[in-house]
Design a protein around this motif. Sequence first.
Motif, short mmCIF file in Angstrom:
data_model
loop_
_atom_site.label_atom_id
_atom_site.label_comp_id
_atom_site.label_asym_id
_atom_site.label_seq_id
_atom_site.Cartn_x
_atom_site.Cartn_y
_atom_site.Cartn_z
N VAL A 4 1.22 -1.12 -0.05
CA VAL A 4 -0.16 -0.08 0.05
C VAL A 4 0.90 1.36 0.09
N ASN A 5 2.19 1.18 0.62
CA ASN A 5 3.00 2.40 0.74
C ASN A 5 3.94 2.26 -0.39
N ARG A 6 3.50 3.11 -1.51
CA ARG A 6 4.08 3.29 -3.16
C ARG A 6 4.96 4.25 -2.61
N PHE A 7 6.05 4.06 -3.62
CA PHE A 7 7.24 4.95 -3.45
C PHE A 7 6.96 6.52 -3.96
N ILE A 8 6.09 6.65 -4.69
CA ILE A 8 5.58 8.15 -5.20
C ILE A 8 4.18 8.38 -4.43
N GLN A 9 4.31 9.39 -3.59
CA GLN A 9 3.28 9.72 -2.72
C GLN A 9 1.92 9.98 -3.42
N PHE A 10 2.18 10.76 -4.53
CA PHE A 10 0.96 11.13 -5.50
C PHE A 10 0.46 10.00 -6.30
N ASN A 11 1.00 8.69 -6.34
CA ASN A 11 0.46 7.54 -6.82
C ASN A 11 -0.21 6.80 -5.83
N ASN A 12 0.01 7.21 -4.52
CA ASN A 12 -0.52 6.43 -3.32
C ASN A 12 -1.92 6.55 -3.19
N GLU A 13 -2.92 6.39 -4.16
CA GLU A 13 -4.26 6.67 -4.15
C GLU A 13 -4.94 5.43 -4.28
N THR A 14 -6.13 5.25 -3.37
CA THR A 14 -6.80 4.15 -3.51
C THR A 14 -8.16 4.41 -3.99
N LEU A 15 -9.04 3.55 -4.59
CA LEU A 15 -10.27 3.93 -4.88
C LEU A 15 -11.22 3.73 -3.78
N ASP A 16 -12.24 4.49 -3.44
CA ASP A 16 -13.42 4.37 -2.85
C ASP A 16 -14.27 3.37 -3.28
N THR A 17 -14.08 2.01 -2.76
CA THR A 17 -14.78 0.89 -3.47
C THR A 17 -16.25 0.79 -3.15
N LYS A 18 -16.68 1.13 -1.99
CA LYS A 18 -17.95 1.46 -1.36
C LYS A 18 -18.66 2.40 -2.19
N MET A 19 -18.15 3.64 -2.53
CA MET A 19 -19.02 4.60 -3.36
C MET A 19 -18.90 3.99 -4.82
N LEU A 20 -17.93 3.24 -5.32
CA LEU A 20 -17.94 2.96 -6.81
C LEU A 20 -19.03 1.89 -6.67
N HIS A 21 -19.16 0.75 -5.80
CA HIS A 21 -20.19 0.05 -5.64
C HIS A 21 -21.67 0.39 -5.79
N GLN A 22 -21.49 1.62 -4.78
CA GLN A 22 -22.93 2.30 -4.93
C GLN A 22 -23.41 3.04 -6.42
N MET A 23 -22.29 3.47 -7.03
CA MET A 23 -22.48 3.83 -8.47
C MET A 23 -22.95 2.94 -9.37
N GLU A 24 -22.40 1.76 -8.97
CA GLU A 24 -22.73 0.57 -10.01
C GLU A 24 -24.22 0.28 -9.82
N LEU A 25 -24.68 0.10 -8.71
CA LEU A 25 -25.83 -0.26 -8.38
C LEU A 25 -26.76 0.81 -8.88
N LEU A 26 -26.54 2.16 -8.72
CA LEU A 26 -27.22 3.25 -9.36
C LEU A 26 -27.34 3.31 -10.90
N ALA A 27 -26.36 2.87 -11.38
CA ALA A 27 -26.24 2.73 -12.91
C ALA A 27 -27.03 1.72 -13.28
N GLY A 28 -27.10 0.63 -12.78
CA GLY A 28 -27.58 -0.62 -13.05
C GLY A 28 -29.03 -0.42 -13.06
N ALA A 29 -29.54 0.39 -11.82
CA ALA A 29 -31.09 0.60 -11.73
C ALA A 29 -31.76 1.62 -12.89
N LEU A 30 -30.66 2.72 -13.21
CA LEU A 30 -31.22 3.69 -13.99
C LEU A 30 -31.45 3.02 -15.47
N ALA A 31 -30.31 2.21 -15.97
CA ALA A 31 -30.47 1.41 -17.12
C ALA A 31 -31.05 0.38 -17.52
N ASP A 32 -31.44 -0.27 -16.26
CA ASP A 32 -32.23 -1.54 -15.96
C ASP A 32 -31.40 -2.61 -16.69
N ALA A 33 -30.10 -2.65 -16.26
CA ALA A 33 -29.03 -3.58 -16.72
C ALA A 33 -28.13 -3.99 -15.55
#
Length: 617
Positions: A4-33
Amino acid sequence: MASVNRFIQFNNETLDTKMLHQMELLAGALADAPYLKVTTRKLMEVRPSESAISISVFWKHRPKHIERNGYKSDIYLLGAGFWRYFNLRDWRRFVRMDSKLPSLREQLLLCAEEFRLSEKVAKERPGTAGAFSIRDQVYTVYHKGQFQQNRQKGFSADAFLNAAYLRLRGEEVGMNDLLEPLFHTWSLLFDARSTKDSIRVVDQLMMRLEYQLETDMVHTYYTFGDSAEKVPPFHYHEGIEAERAENEEEIETIEEWFQSWHRETEISETAAMEFELERGDSQLAEGGREEQGDGEVQQTAKGNSAGDHIEGNEEEDRQMDKAPKTASGKFGSANDQVVYSESRIGIKSDAQPLIDLWRKKQAPFVRALLKELKKRITQRQESVRQNLNAGRLSKNLMPLIIEERPKPFYRKTAPSKELDAVFCLLIDGSASMIDKLDETKQAVLLFHDVLRSLNVPHEIVLFYEDAFEASDASQPNYFEWIHKLEDGNRDHAQAIASMEAHEDNRDGFAIRWMSNRMKKRAEKHRFLLVFSDGEPSAYNYAENGIVDTANAVSEAKKQRIEVLHLFLSSEPITDEQAAFYRMMYGNKSVSADSLEQFAEQTLRLLKRTLHLVIQSA
C-alpha cells in the motif's frame, strides 16, 4: 503482492470501493441493466465490449459532497441520458464524414448532447437536478480557466469549445469578431430535441469553423469510448446452422448496443455446452453409444460411509482436480481470462519435530480457549423449567382452578447440539509472504487444531497466480488444498508445514471461488477467513483488483457468508493501510503488528466468531 505504501506519494491513491459499488448499483437501476459495470477513467466513456461505463476522475480531490454529486451526475448522464436518448445510428453517420477538424467536430457534438441530455434527465427525474447544478458550477469554473489558458497559448479550437460550453450555461466570454457570430447558430441547441438536431447545428458551425481555424484541438474534453463500429463478433460452432441476416436491423441506442455485447458474451460462454447437447460425445464410435460400454474400466474410486476422507482419496484428488477450468463469466468481469486448477498440496518432507514444537508452544492457549468455549456451551443448556407463561402445557391443570394467575406451562431441557458453523480459510500464497511463512504456518496450525478439537467442519486452501505464465489471453491460478470438508477431523499438520510462497494473488477471484463452495453448505453460520499481507496484485489486476475484491466481499455477505480479514505484517500498521483494508473488508479487517502476533490474532478471531455461534445456538 504490491504494498500500500508506494514510492511516489501522489500515486499512493486508492479507490473508494464502497462509493464505486453504490454508483454501479445506481447505474444498473437507471439503465435496467444488472450486468452493467462502472469503472473510472480520465473522461466519461461507454465501453459495451466490457459491459461497462466509465465515470471521470475529474471529480477526485474535491470536497466530498462535490465528488459524490459529480460522480452521480456522470451516472445520470450515462445511465439515464445517453443510454436511451443518444441515437447511435446518427452518431455513426456523423463520425464517418470527413472533416478538417475531426476532434473539434466530435467534441462539439458530445458537448451539445451533454447539455441536451442533462436538461432532459433533470426534467424527467427532478431528484437529479441538484447533482447537475453542482456539475455545471464546477465545470463552468474549469472551462473559464481553460479558456484563458488556451487563448494565451493560441489553441483557438480548444478555446472555442470552452466558450461553447460556457455559452450554453449563460456565461458570456469574448471571442474574436470572426468567431463571435457563430454563437448565434450555437444557441439553436436550446431547441434541440434529438441527436439529429444537435448534429444539424454542429454541421452548420463546422462549415465556418473549418474556414476560420487552421489547426484542430490539442486537448480532449469529451470522448465517446468504444468505436460505434465495434459490433460484437458472431460466433459459429458445429451443430448450429446459423447465418447472419444480410439486412440485419441496425442498432439505434446505446442500450441495444450494450445488450448485444452482453448476449454475445453469454452465447460464447455456452457454445461448448450447446455443441455437446446437439452433437453428443465427439468420441463416440459409429455404432452408437452402446459400443462405449464394452471398454475396460478406466478408473476406480474408494469411499467411506462415515464420510471421512481416507488416505486413498488424496492421491485421487491430486489426479482429478488438476484439470484446468475456465472462470469466464462466473467470478466477476475482472477475472474472465482466469484459468484455474485445484489440487492437494504436495508434502515436501517430514516436519513432525517442528510441528511438535509449535503445538507445545500453542497448547496453553488452545486449552484455555477450549475450556472457555465448552463452559459457555454448557451454560447454554437449559434445565427443565416449570410454571411458565408460555411453552408446553403441563398435565397438572390444577393451578387453572386454584390460582389467580396460573402458569401451567413448562419447557423441556434443550438437547445438546454441535456448533452449527463452517469455517473456510484462504491463505495468500504470493511471493511477499516468504518472510512471514513460518509464523503463518503456526497461525494456520492453531486454526486447524482448535476447530478439530471442537469437531467444526473447516477447509484450508493456499491460493496464488502464476505471474510468469499470465497473459492477456490466460491468467493461470492455483488452489492447493491443505484440508477439505470431506476430511473430517484428520490431522493435516504436515500439509500446513508444506506451504510455500509463489508469485501473485487475485483475492477477489479466490473469495468468489470459495464463496461458491460455502453457499451450498447448510450451516447457519458460515465464516470465510482471508490471511494476506497486502493489496491484491496480479496480471491486469491493480486498481480494478481492489474494486473486484470489495465487490466479492459484498457479494459474499449477501449470501450470508461472513468474510474476515487478517492483515499479516512484520511492522505496525499505518492509518492509511487500516483505511485501505476497511475499504475492502469493512470493519471485519484486523491486523497483526508483528510476526509474533499472527497466532494471537488468529486465536482472537476464532474466539470472537465461536462465541457468536454459541450465543445464537
